[in-house]
Design a protein around this motif. Structure first.
Motif, PDB file in Angstrom:
ATOM      1  N   THR A   1       8.312  -2.346   7.791  1.00  0.00           N
ATOM      2  CA  THR A   1       6.920  -2.464   7.397  1.00  0.00           C
ATOM      3  C   THR A   1       6.816  -3.552   6.325  1.00  0.00           C
ATOM      4  O   THR A   1       7.821  -4.147   5.938  1.00  0.00           O
ATOM      5  CB  THR A   1       6.375  -1.108   6.882  1.00  0.00           C
ATOM      6  N   GLU A   2       5.613  -3.792   5.881  1.00  0.00           N
ATOM      7  CA  GLU A   2       5.423  -4.799   4.831  1.00  0.00           C
ATOM      8  C   GLU A   2       4.751  -4.135   3.643  1.00  0.00           C
ATOM      9  O   GLU A   2       3.890  -3.278   3.803  1.00  0.00           O
ATOM     10  CB  GLU A   2       4.546  -5.942   5.346  1.00  0.00           C
ATOM     11  N   ILE A   3       5.179  -4.555   2.451  1.00  0.00           N
ATOM     12  CA  ILE A   3       4.524  -4.025   1.259  1.00  0.00           C
ATOM     13  C   ILE A   3       4.080  -5.194   0.383  1.00  0.00           C
ATOM     14  O   ILE A   3       4.587  -6.308   0.522  1.00  0.00           O
ATOM     15  CB  ILE A   3       5.459  -3.109   0.440  1.00  0.00           C
ATOM     16  N   GLN A   4       3.157  -4.890  -0.485  1.00  0.00           N
ATOM     17  CA  GLN A   4       2.720  -5.917  -1.422  1.00  0.00           C
ATOM     18  C   GLN A   4       3.576  -5.829  -2.673  1.00  0.00           C
ATOM     19  O   GLN A   4       3.947  -4.740  -3.112  1.00  0.00           O
ATOM     20  CB  GLN A   4       1.259  -5.703  -1.771  1.00  0.00           C
TER      21      GLN A   4
ATOM     22  N   LEU B   1      10.004   7.009  -3.160  1.00  0.00           N
ATOM     23  CA  LEU B   1       9.520   5.724  -2.661  1.00  0.00           C
ATOM     24  C   LEU B   1       8.470   5.961  -1.599  1.00  0.00           C
ATOM     25  O   LEU B   1       7.440   5.297  -1.561  1.00  0.00           O
ATOM     26  CB  LEU B   1      10.687   4.907  -2.092  1.00  0.00           C
ATOM     27  N   GLY B   2       8.718   6.935  -0.729  1.00  0.00           N
ATOM     28  CA  GLY B   2       7.707   7.284   0.268  1.00  0.00           C
ATOM     29  C   GLY B   2       7.796   6.453   1.525  1.00  0.00           C
ATOM     30  O   GLY B   2       6.784   6.145   2.139  1.00  0.00           O
ATOM     31  N   VAL B   3       9.005   6.071   1.897  1.00  0.00           N
ATOM     32  CA  VAL B   3       9.122   5.312   3.137  1.00  0.00           C
ATOM     33  C   VAL B   3       9.546   6.287   4.232  1.00  0.00           C
ATOM     34  O   VAL B   3      10.351   7.184   3.988  1.00  0.00           O
ATOM     35  CB  VAL B   3      10.136   4.164   2.954  1.00  0.00           C
ATOM     36  N   PRO B   4       8.937   6.195   5.407  1.00  0.00           N
ATOM     37  CA  PRO B   4       9.358   7.085   6.491  1.00  0.00           C
ATOM     38  C   PRO B   4      10.844   6.876   6.774  1.00  0.00           C
ATOM     39  O   PRO B   4      11.277   5.759   7.014  1.00  0.00           O
ATOM     40  CB  PRO B   4       8.506   6.630   7.680  1.00  0.00           C
TER      41      PRO B   4
ATOM     42  N   VAL C   1       3.590   7.590   1.978  1.00  0.00           N
ATOM     43  CA  VAL C   1       4.077   6.584   2.927  1.00  0.00           C
ATOM     44  C   VAL C   1       3.738   5.216   2.366  1.00  0.00           C
ATOM     45  O   VAL C   1       2.575   4.952   2.033  1.00  0.00           O
ATOM     46  CB  VAL C   1       3.395   6.742   4.313  1.00  0.00           C
ATOM     47  N   ILE C   2       4.746   4.357   2.252  1.00  0.00           N
ATOM     48  CA  ILE C   2       4.429   2.998   1.823  1.00  0.00           C
ATOM     49  C   ILE C   2       4.483   2.080   3.027  1.00  0.00           C
ATOM     50  O   ILE C   2       5.078   2.411   4.045  1.00  0.00           O
ATOM     51  CB  ILE C   2       5.402   2.484   0.725  1.00  0.00           C
ATOM     52  N   GLY C   3       3.841   0.925   2.898  1.00  0.00           N
ATOM     53  CA  GLY C   3       3.885  -0.063   3.969  1.00  0.00           C
ATOM     54  C   GLY C   3       2.501  -0.357   4.507  1.00  0.00           C
ATOM     55  O   GLY C   3       1.493   0.173   4.019  1.00  0.00           O
TER      56      GLY C   3
ATOM     57  N   PRO D   1       0.819  -1.207   0.000  1.00  0.00           N
ATOM     58  CA  PRO D   1       0.000   0.000   0.000  1.00  0.00           C
ATOM     59  C   PRO D   1       0.861   1.268   0.000  1.00  0.00           C
ATOM     60  O   PRO D   1       1.877   1.303   0.651  1.00  0.00           O
ATOM     61  CB  PRO D   1      -0.764  -0.103   1.326  1.00  0.00           C
TER      62      PRO D   1
END
Lengths: 106, 806
Positions: free
Chosen positions: B320-323, B310-313, A72-74, A59
Motif C-alpha cells: 500500500t502507500e502511505i503519506q 502500526l495498523g498494517v494488515p 489500517v494504514i495505507g 492515511p
C-alpha cells in the motif's frame, strides 16, 4: 443493530488524501450502506488528536466500534485487505449478510 | 571440574598408596620370615646332626651342646621332638637328659616295632614334614614362627629298628617368636615405605598443578569469554595461548566470534543506514523493532515506535502507500509492503517502506510531458483527443452541445523562414497565451502540431454561439503581438464543428473542424467558418498532405531505398531500383501511392526528383569508394518530369556538379508517362541515351501497351508489371500473357525483367519462359543503402547490368 464507528486520519487536503477517502467510502457504502459513521480528521488541523491516537502514518483508519479496536494504514485501495485489517471479515469469507453482520457484533 | 578432578586425583593417590602399602607389608613379612629362618638355619642343622649322632652312636654329648645353644638363643621358645604319631617323643629337655643318662647306664634297647599304618595325623603341615619336607608356619597374631623338620633315620638304624627307607622317624619342631627379627627388618622398611609415599604424593601434586595450569585454567577462561559472548559482548576474546589444542580452540572460537561480530556489525549497519524503513511487527500488530529510516519516514523517535500499533494488515505480500513527512517538511509518499518473517523465533511480519515521492513525481512529469506540448505547455494532440472524447460522453449524457475550433496561423512558415525559429517559437507561445485568455477556464486549448491549435468549447449553446467565440478568438489573436525582435500581427483562420450535429466522435469532429478551416482559407483566410455539410473532406485532406509534403522536403524526411535486381536463371546480382520513401516523424513510412501523385500534381516532383538523382549519385560514389560493385541503379522518372524541357538540363548539372555517372544509372518510365507527346518523349529519351543513361519501360502491360511504343521509343529494357507476375503460377491467362510479352520484347531485341517476384515457383517459371531478370521480395525487400551493402558484401567488380549487352 450496532453501527460501525470509524475515524480516518489524513494529512492535508491532497489528491492522495481524497483518493483514500473515496476508496474508503466506496468500501463502506458497498459493505455497510448506512450503518456506519465516518469521521475524517486532518492531522495538520488537529495534530493533538493524531498524537493522542499515536497515528504513525497517514492515511490511518481506526475502527472504534464495534470492538475490537482496529487500525489500517495505507491508501485503502485493496478492499479485502482493509476489511481484513479492520477484523470485519476473515480471509475467504463471503460478503457479510446485513442481519448476520449486525447481530454478530451486537 | 576442578573439585571433581581433585577428588578423582585424591582417590587415585589413596589407591596407589594403599596398594603400595599392601605390597610393602607382604614384602616386609617375607623379609621377617627369611631373616628368622636365616637365623635358625645353623641351629637347625646342628640339632639334626646331633640327633643323628645320638641315634647312631647313642652319645648325647653333642646334642647336649646344641641344646645348650638352643637355650641361649633369643626368641626360640620351645624345641620339641615329635614321634610319628605326632605325640612328643620327649616331654622336655629334662626328659631327654634322663634318656641320655639312661643310655649311658644301660645298653641300647630296641624300640617296639612300628605299627604298619600309623594313625592319620590331623595337621597337614605335620604330615608334610613327616613326608620329608621342611615346613614353616607363621602365626602373625601371636607373632610366632613354627618350623617342622623331618628326622631322617640313619641307614644303620634300619637294620636295628626295621624301618623302611621312606619312613621318617619323627619331626623336630622349633617354635620361636619373631619380635627380634621384626625389629631388625622394621627400620629399613619403614624408611622405604615413607619414601614411596612421598614420591606418590609429590607426583600427584605435580599432576594436579600441571592439569590446573594447562587445562583447567584455560578452559575456565574460554568459559568466561563464551559467557560474555552469550550475553552480547561479542568483542570479548579468549587470551592468547601457545598453539596446543586448547590454544587452537581459543583461536578458532575467537575467529568465530570475530566473524559473528563483523557480520552483526555489517547487518546492523545495513539496517541502520538503509534508506528503506524496516519495521518488525508481532502477531498482535505491535512494533517490535524499527530502524532509523523507519523513524525518519514516520517522523517519530525510534523509542516511540517500539511498542506502538502500526495498523498494517498482516498479510504476506500486502502493498500500500502511505503519506510521510519528508526531511524538508514537505509531504511525500512511501510505498509499503508486508512480508511474513520470524523474530526471536516467533512468527512476525516485516514491513518495509521507502520514499517514492521523486519517482512518482517523475512519473507524473513523464505523463505530463507525454500529454503536453513542451513549447507552449498546452495539452497536445493525444491529450486533446482524450479530453474531447470524455467531453463527448458527458455532453451526450447531459444532452449538451460542444464545439471544436480548429485554428491555423496563416503564413506562419514565413515567420519561421524570415525571422528564425526563435521568433516562430515566441509567436507560438504568444498565440497559446492569447487563446488561453480568450476562452473560459473550463474550455480546453491544445496545440496539435506546428501552427495548428484546437479549442474545445464545452456546453456551447448553438452554432452561432460557437462562431461568436471563434470570431472573438480570431480578433484577439489578430492584435499586434510584441515579440522581442519586432511586432507581428498573427492572422489565423478558424474552422468550427459542433457536437452532435457535425459528428458524434472525436475524430469526425476534428476532421470536420479542419475541413471548415480549409474552406475558410480558400474563402480568403483570416476568418472563421463553421463546417457545412456540402464541404468535401478530400480537398481538406489533400491540403493537409500538401502541407506535410512541404514540411517533409524542408525537414529532409525523404529517404531513398534500394531493391536488388538479379539475372535469371542464375540469380546473379545485376543492379538495383531506387525507390522514394517518405518517413513521417509521426506516422512513420508513408506509402508512395499516397504522396507521389500529389508531388506530381503540385509540381514538387521536379525538386524531389532531382533530390533522388543527387542522393543516388552520392550513394553510388560511396559504394565505388568502398569498392563495392552494385551494378546499375534505376531511377523512376514521372510523366511530369519528362514533359518539361529542364529534365535533361537538371541531369546535366548533376553530372557536372555531383559527379552523377550516367553509365551507372538507368531511368525507368511508365507507359502513361511517355504517352502524352510521343515525339517529345522520344527526343528527350534520345538525349538521355546519348549521355549514357539506359531507359527501361516500367509497369509494362498496365497502360496502353501499344506495340508501337516499344518500336518507337528508344528503350533498353522492359519491366513486366507485378500484377501479371503475381498470378503467373495459378492463372493460365497471366502465364500466357507473360510468355507473349517476353516473346514480343525478345522479338524486338529487348531483355525482360519481371517485377514483384515473391516465390521460388514464380522465379522458376519466369526463368523457364526465358525472362532475363527479376526483382521482388523473393530476392530482397527494398531497404536503405546501408542495409544493401550488408546484403551484398561479396560483390566484386565487373557486374554490369544485362541491359548493356543490348
Amino acid at each position: 443493530m450496532g453501527k460501525y464507528t470509524l475515524k480516518l486520519y489524513v494529512t492535508g487536503h491532497t489528491p492522495r488524501s481524497q483518493q483514500a477517502i473515496d476508496n474508503l467510502r466506496g468500501i463502506l457504502e458497498a459493505e455497510f450502506a448506512d450503518r456506519y459513521e465516518l469521521e475524517i480528521i486532518d492531522v495538520l488541523e488537529k495534530p493533538q488528536l493524531a498524537e493522542d491516537e499515536k497515528i504513525l502514518a497517514t492515511p490511518t483508519l481506526i475502527k472504534e466500534l464495534p470492538p475490537p479496536l482496529r487500525r489500517v494504514i495505507g491508501d485503502l485501495s485493496d478492499r479485502d485487505q482493509v476489511l481484513l485489517g479492520l477484523d470485519l471479515r476473515t480471509v475467504g469469507a463471503g460478503r457479510p449478510d446485513t442481519s448476520d453482520g449486525g447481530s454478530h457484533h451486537d | 571440574l576442578t573439585a571433581r578432578f581433585t577428588v578423582i586425583l585424591s582417590l587415585v593417590l589413596a589407591l596407589l598408596l594403599a596398594l603400595g602399602g599392601a605390597t610393602l607389608a607382604v614384602q616386609y613379612r617375607q623379609a621377617v620370615i627369611a631373616a628368622k629362618q636365616d637365623e635358625l638355619r645353623h641351629l637347625e642343622l646342628g640339632l639334626l646332626a646331633s640327633l643323628h649322632t645320638l641315634m647312631n652312636t647313642g652319645k648325647a654329648g653333642l646334642i647336649q651342646d646344641w641344646l645348650g645353644e638352643v637355650r641361649n638363643h633369643r626368641g626360640l621358645e620351645r624345641v620339641t621332638i615329635l614321634g610319628r604319631d605326632g605325640e612328643p617323643a620327649f616331654r622336655d629337655l629334662d626328659t631327654l637328659r634322663r634318656v641320655n643318662d639312661h643310655l649311658d647306664q644301660r645298653s641300647f634297647q630296641r624300640a617296639p616295632r612300628p605299627q604298619a599304618a600309623p594313625p592319620p595325623l590331623a595337621q597337614p603341615r605335620f604330615r608334610q614334614a613327616l613326608a620329608g619336607d621342611r615346613t614353616t608356619h607363621v602365626d602373625w597374631a601371636s607373632d610366632r614362627m613354627v618350623r617342622l623338620l623331618p628326622l631322617k633315620q640313619a641307614p644303620s638304624c634300619r637294620g636295628c629298628h626295621g624301618y623302611t627307607d621312606a619312613e621318617t622317624l619323627g619331626v623336630l619342631r622349633l617354635s620361636s617368636t619373631l619380635s627380634e627379627a621384626r625389629e631388625r627388618v622394621h627400620g629399613a622398611y619403614l624408611e622405604s615405605a615413607g619414601f614411596a609415599a612421598m614420591v606418590v604424593l609429590l607426583t600427584g601434586l605435580a599432576a594436579f598443578l600441571l592439569v590446573r595450569r594447562e587445562i583447567l585454567h584455560p578452559l575456565h577462561r574460554i568459559m568466561t569469554t563464551a559467557r560474555r559472548w552469550r550475553d552480547g559482548g561479542l568483542d570479548a576474546r579468549v587470551p592468547d595461548r601457545p598453539a596446543d589444542e586448547i590454544g587452537t580452540l581459543g583461536r578458532i572460537l575467537n575467529d568465530m566470534a570475530g566473524r559473528l561480530e563483523r557480520q552483526l556489525h555489517e547487518t546492523r549497519n545495513l539496517i541502520a543506514q538503509s534508506r528503506t524503513g524496516m519495521v518488525v511487527i508481532d502477531a498482535e500488530g505491535t512494533i517490535l523493532f524499527a530502524n532509523p529510516a523507519a523513524a525518519r519516514l514516520m517522523n517519530r523517535p525510534r523509542a516511540q515506535l517500539t511498542g506502538s500499533q502500526l495498523g498494517v494488515p498482516l498479510v504476506d505480500g500486502h502493498k500500500t502507500e502511505i503519506q510521510i513527512r519528508r526531511g524538508n517538511g514537505e509531504s511525500g509518499v512511501a510505498e509499503l509492503s508486508v512480508h511474513a518473517t520470524e523474530w526471536d523465533g516467533q512468527p512476525a511480519h516485516l514491513v518495509t517502506f521507502h520514499d517514492v515521492t521523486e519517482r512518482q513525481q517523475a512519473e507524473a512529469d513523464a505523463r505530463h510531458r507525454a500529454l503536453h506540448d513542451a513549447l507552449t505547455g498546452l495539452p497536445n494532440r493525444v491529450r486533446f483527443h482524450d479530453l474531447l472524447e470524455r467531453a463527448i460522453v458527458r455532453a451526450a449524457a447531459q444532452g449538451n452541445r460542444l464545439a471544436v475550433l480548429f485554428i491555423d496561423l496563416d503564413r506562419f512558415k514565413e515567420v519561421n523562414d524570415t525571422l528564425g525559429h526563435a521568433a516562430g517559437d515566441e509567436l507560438l507561445r504568444a498565440v497559446a497565451r492569447r487563446l488561453r485568455e480568450a476562452v473560459r477556464d473550463t474550455d480546453v486549448v491544445a496545440r496539435m502540431s506546428g501552427d495548428e491549435f484546437t479549442v474545445l468549447l464545452d456546453g456551447i449553446g448553438d452554432r452561432d454561439k460557437a462562431l461568436d467565440v471563434a470570431e472573438k478568438v480570431r480578433r484577439r489573436l489578430a492584435e499586434p503581438a510584441e515579440l522581442s525582435s519586432q511586432t507581428l500581427n498573427p492572422v489565423a483562420t478558424i474552422g468550427v464543428s459542433l457536437f452532435p450535429e457535425d459528428g458524434e466522435d472525436a475524430d469526425t469532429l476534428l476532421m470536420r473542424a479542419d475541413t471548415a478551416m480549409y474552406h475558410a482559407k480558400e474563402a480568403g483566410r483570416n476568418c472563421a467558418h463553421a463546417f457545412a455539410a456540402d464541404q468535401g473532406e478530400a480537398a481538406s485532406r489533400r491540403f493537409r498532405l500538401e502541407k506535410a509534403l512541404q514540411r517533409a522536403q524542408a525537414n529532409d524526411e525523404f529517404r531513398l531505398f534500394y531493391q536488388p535486381q538479379v539475372g535469371l536463371p542464375g540469380g546473379e546480382w545485376k543492379g538495383m531500383e531506387a525507390l522514394l520513401r517518405w518517413e513521417d516523424p509521426i506516422d512513420g513510412l508513408v506509402s508512395p501511392a499516397d504522396f507521389i501523385p500529389l508531388l506530381e500534381e503540385t509540381g514538387m516532383i521536379h525538386e524531389v526528383g532531382e533530390w533522388v538523382f543527387r542522393r543516388a549519385a552520392a550513394d553510388l560514389r560511396r559504394w565505388r569508394e568502398a569498392g563495392q560493385a552494385v551494378g546499375r541503379v534505376w531511377v523512376n522518372v514521372s510523366a511530369r518530369q519528362l514533359a518539361t524541357d529542364d529534365l535533361v538540363a537538371r541531369l546535366d548539372r548533376l553530372i557536372r556538379e555531383d559527379g552523377l555517372a550516367p553509365e551507372q544509372v538507368g531511368i525507368e518510365l511508365t507507359e502513361s508517362g511517355v504517352a502524352g507527346d510521343i515525339a517529345h518523349s522520344v527526343a528527350v529519351l534520345d538525349r538521355l541515351r546519348q549521355r549514357g543513361f539506359q531507359i527501361a519501360m516500367d509497369d509494362f502491360g498496365t497502360g496502353y501497351s501499344a506495340l508501337t511504343f516499344l518500336r518507337q521509343l528508344p528503350i533498353d529494357e522492359v519491366k513486366i508489371d507485378r500484377a501479371f507476375v503475381h498470378g503467373i503460377t495459378e492463372n493460365r491467362e497471366d502465364h500466357h500473357l507473360i510468355r507473349a510479352i517476353i516473346a514480343m520484347a525478345h522479338g524486338l531485341g529487348l531483355p525482360v525483367l519481371a517485377e514483384g517476384v515473391e516465390t521460388a515457383d514464380q522465379a522458376e517459371l519466369l526463368a523457364a519462359e526465358g525472362c532475363d531478370a527479376a526483382q521482388g521480395f523473393y530476392y530482397a525487400r527494398p531497404g536503405p543503402a546501408d542495409e544493401l551493402t550488408r546484403l551484398r558484401p561479396e560483390a566484386g567488380p565487373g557486374l554490369p547490368g544485362t541491359q548493356q549487352e543490348q
